[in-house]
Scaffold this motif. Structure first.
Motif, PDB file in Angstrom:
ATOM      1  N   LEU A  41       0.834  -1.202   0.000  1.00 38.22           N
ATOM      2  CA  LEU A  41       0.000   0.000   0.000  1.00 38.22           C
ATOM      3  C   LEU A  41       0.872   1.258   0.000  1.00 38.22           C
ATOM      4  N   GLU A  42       1.938   1.259   0.780  1.00 35.66           N
ATOM      5  CA  GLU A  42       2.850   2.406   0.799  1.00 35.66           C
ATOM      6  C   GLU A  42       3.429   2.664  -0.592  1.00 35.66           C
ATOM      7  N   THR A  43       3.777   1.591  -1.296  1.00 36.41           N
ATOM      8  CA  THR A  43       4.359   1.732  -2.632  1.00 36.41           C
ATOM      9  C   THR A  43       3.360   2.337  -3.606  1.00 36.41           C
ATOM     10  N   TRP A  44       2.129   1.826  -3.608  1.00 36.50           N
ATOM     11  CA  TRP A  44       1.125   2.318  -4.550  1.00 36.50           C
ATOM     12  C   TRP A  44       0.649   3.721  -4.210  1.00 36.50           C
ATOM     13  N   LEU A  45       0.615   4.053  -2.933  1.00 37.11           N
ATOM     14  CA  LEU A  45       0.272   5.430  -2.564  1.00 37.11           C
ATOM     15  C   LEU A  45       1.352   6.398  -3.033  1.00 37.11           C
ATOM     16  N   PRO A  73      -1.280 -11.916  -3.634  1.00 39.72           N
ATOM     17  CA  PRO A  73      -2.703 -11.623  -3.412  1.00 39.72           C
ATOM     18  C   PRO A  73      -3.016 -10.209  -2.957  1.00 39.72           C
ATOM     19  N   VAL A  74      -2.119  -9.559  -2.234  1.00 46.42           N
ATOM     20  CA  VAL A  74      -2.463  -8.255  -1.656  1.00 46.42           C
ATOM     21  C   VAL A  74      -2.550  -7.162  -2.707  1.00 46.42           C
ATOM     22  N   TYR A  75      -2.020  -7.378  -3.905  1.00 47.27           N
ATOM     23  CA  TYR A  75      -2.036  -6.327  -4.917  1.00 47.27           C
ATOM     24  C   TYR A  75      -3.459  -5.938  -5.304  1.00 47.27           C
ATOM     25  N   LEU A  88      -4.851  -2.151  -4.912  1.00 48.50           N
ATOM     26  CA  LEU A  88      -5.280  -1.315  -6.043  1.00 48.50           C
ATOM     27  C   LEU A  88      -6.696  -0.796  -5.836  1.00 48.50           C
ATOM     28  N   VAL A  89      -7.553  -1.626  -5.294  1.00 48.53           N
ATOM     29  CA  VAL A  89      -8.921  -1.186  -5.019  1.00 48.53           C
ATOM     30  C   VAL A  89      -8.919  -0.082  -3.961  1.00 48.53           C
ATOM     31  N   THR A  90      -8.046  -0.217  -2.964  1.00 46.15           N
ATOM     32  CA  THR A  90      -7.950   0.800  -1.922  1.00 46.15           C
ATOM     33  C   THR A  90      -7.461   2.133  -2.480  1.00 46.15           C
ATOM     34  N   VAL A  91      -6.454   2.076  -3.365  1.00 45.13           N
ATOM     35  CA  VAL A  91      -5.838   3.296  -3.877  1.00 45.13           C
ATOM     36  C   VAL A  91      -6.719   3.970  -4.921  1.00 45.13           C
ATOM     37  N   TYR A  92      -7.255   3.192  -5.866  1.00 49.54           N
ATOM     38  CA  TYR A  92      -7.989   3.787  -6.993  1.00 49.54           C
ATOM     39  C   TYR A  92      -9.507   3.663  -6.869  1.00 49.54           C
ATOM     40  N   GLY A  93      -9.966   2.840  -5.947  1.00 51.22           N
ATOM     41  CA  GLY A  93     -11.406   2.678  -5.793  1.00 51.22           C
ATOM     42  C   GLY A  93     -12.064   3.908  -5.179  1.00 51.22           C
ATOM     43  N   THR A 138      -2.455 -10.158 -14.414  1.00 50.09           N
ATOM     44  CA  THR A 138      -1.427 -10.832 -13.631  1.00 50.09           C
ATOM     45  C   THR A 138      -0.743 -11.894 -14.477  1.00 50.09           C
ATOM     46  N   VAL A 139       0.440 -12.280 -14.034  1.00 48.97           N
ATOM     47  CA  VAL A 139       1.188 -13.345 -14.694  1.00 48.97           C
ATOM     48  C   VAL A 139       1.299 -14.513 -13.719  1.00 48.97           C
ATOM     49  N   HIS A 140       0.774 -15.652 -14.128  1.00 52.20           N
ATOM     50  CA  HIS A 140       0.802 -16.855 -13.297  1.00 52.20           C
ATOM     51  C   HIS A 140       1.868 -17.801 -13.831  1.00 52.20           C
TER      52      HIS A 140
END
Length: 225
Positions: free
Chosen positions: A76-80, A100-102, A106-111, A145-147
Motif C-alpha cells: 500500500l505504501e508503494t502504490w500510494l 494476493p495483496v495487490y 489497487l482497489v484501496t488506492v484507486y477505488g 497478472t502473470v501466473h
C-alpha cells in the motif's frame, strides 16, 4: 637455497594464518526469518526485506520503490507513493505477479466509495444505487497478472490472466505502446536481475549479504541512480 627455503616457509605460514583468522562476532550477522522474534527490538531490522517496485514499461523509469517487509502495508505504501507521483492519473494497464495483496491494494488506492460518486437522483435510479458495489473501480484501468507454474525450481509454464477489464481493452493498450505486445512482468524481473548484478548485498548465498538495513536501503537507491 636456504634463503629460498626460509622465504617459502614464511609465506606458507602467513597464508595459513590469513585463512584461519576468526570472523568478527556480534549482532551484525543477520538472522533468517524463522529465527527472528518480532517482540525483540534487535530483531526488527533483521530477516528478509523486499524491493517493492513500480516500473513504467515504456520508459523503464522506476517510478516508486519501497524497501520493506512483504506485507500489505508495504504494498500500500508503494502504490500510494506512485499515486502521488503520478498526480492520481489512471494507468491504463497494470500488470503484477499473483501476490494476493495487490488486488485489494489497487482497489484501496484507486477505488471510489459509491457515496462519493456524486450521482444525481436520476442517475441513482438508473444505475440501481442500492445494488451497486460499495466501492467503484475505474473502468479505465485494466489489471492483469502473470501466473507461473514451477517444477523443481524451474518455470514450466506461464499464463496471463485478466483480473479487471476486458481482453479487447488490454489488447488495445498493448497495441498502442512500444513494449512487448503481451502481458508480462519482464521489465520488473530485469530490474531485479540488474540489482543483483550491481549490488552484491542482494546476491544469493554469499557473505556480502546486508547486515545493516540503513546501508541496504542506501545501496539499493545508489544502484537505482
Amino acid at each position: 637455497a636456504n634463503t629460498r627455503k626460509r622465504f617459502t616457509t614464511r609465506k606458507s605460514v602467513m597464508s595459513i594464518h590469513a585463512r584461519c583468522r576468526p570472523m568478527k562476532p556480534g549482532p551484525l550477522w543477520g538472522k533468517k526469518d524463522k529465527h527472528c522474534d518480532p517482540e525483540q527490538p534487535a530483531d526488527r531490522t533483521l530477516g528478509s526485506w523486499w524491493d517493492h517496485v513500480i516500473v513504467d514499461a515504456e520508459s523503464r523509469l522506476i517510478v516508486s520503490l519501497v524497501v520493506g517487509r512483504r506485507t500489505a502495508d508495504t504494498a500500500l505504501e508503494t502504490w500510494l507513493d506512485f499515486y502521488a507521483r503520478s498526480d492520481g492519473d489512471l494507468p491504463l494497464l497494470i500488470t503484477t505477479d499473483e501476490y494476493p495483496v495487490y488486488f485489494s491494494t489497487l482497489v484501496t488506492v484507486y477505488g471510489v466509495p459509491k457515496e462519493e460518486l456524486e450521482l444525481t437522483a436520476e442517475e441513482r435510479e438508473e444505475f440501481d444505487y442500492d445494488g451497486m458495489p460499495a466501492v467503484y473501480f475505474p473502468v479505465e484501468i485494466a489489471y492483469t497478472t502473470v501466473h507461473k507454474e514451477r517444477a523443481q525450481g524451474r518455470v514450466v509454464s506461464v499464463e496471463q490472466r485478466i483480473v479487471l477489464g476486458s481482453k479487447q481493452q488490454v489488447e488495445a493498450v498493448l497495441a498502442e505502446g512500444t513494449t512487448a505486445p503481451t502481458i508480462n512482468v519482464s521489465y520488473v524481473e530485469r530490474w531485479n536481475g540488474t540489482q543483483r548484478h550491481f549490488n552484491a548485498r542482494k546476491a544469493r548465498k554469499v557473505y556480502t549479504f546486508s547486515k545493516d538495513l540503513l546501508f541496504h536501503v542506501a545501496v539499493t537507491w545508489l544502484v537505482v541512480t
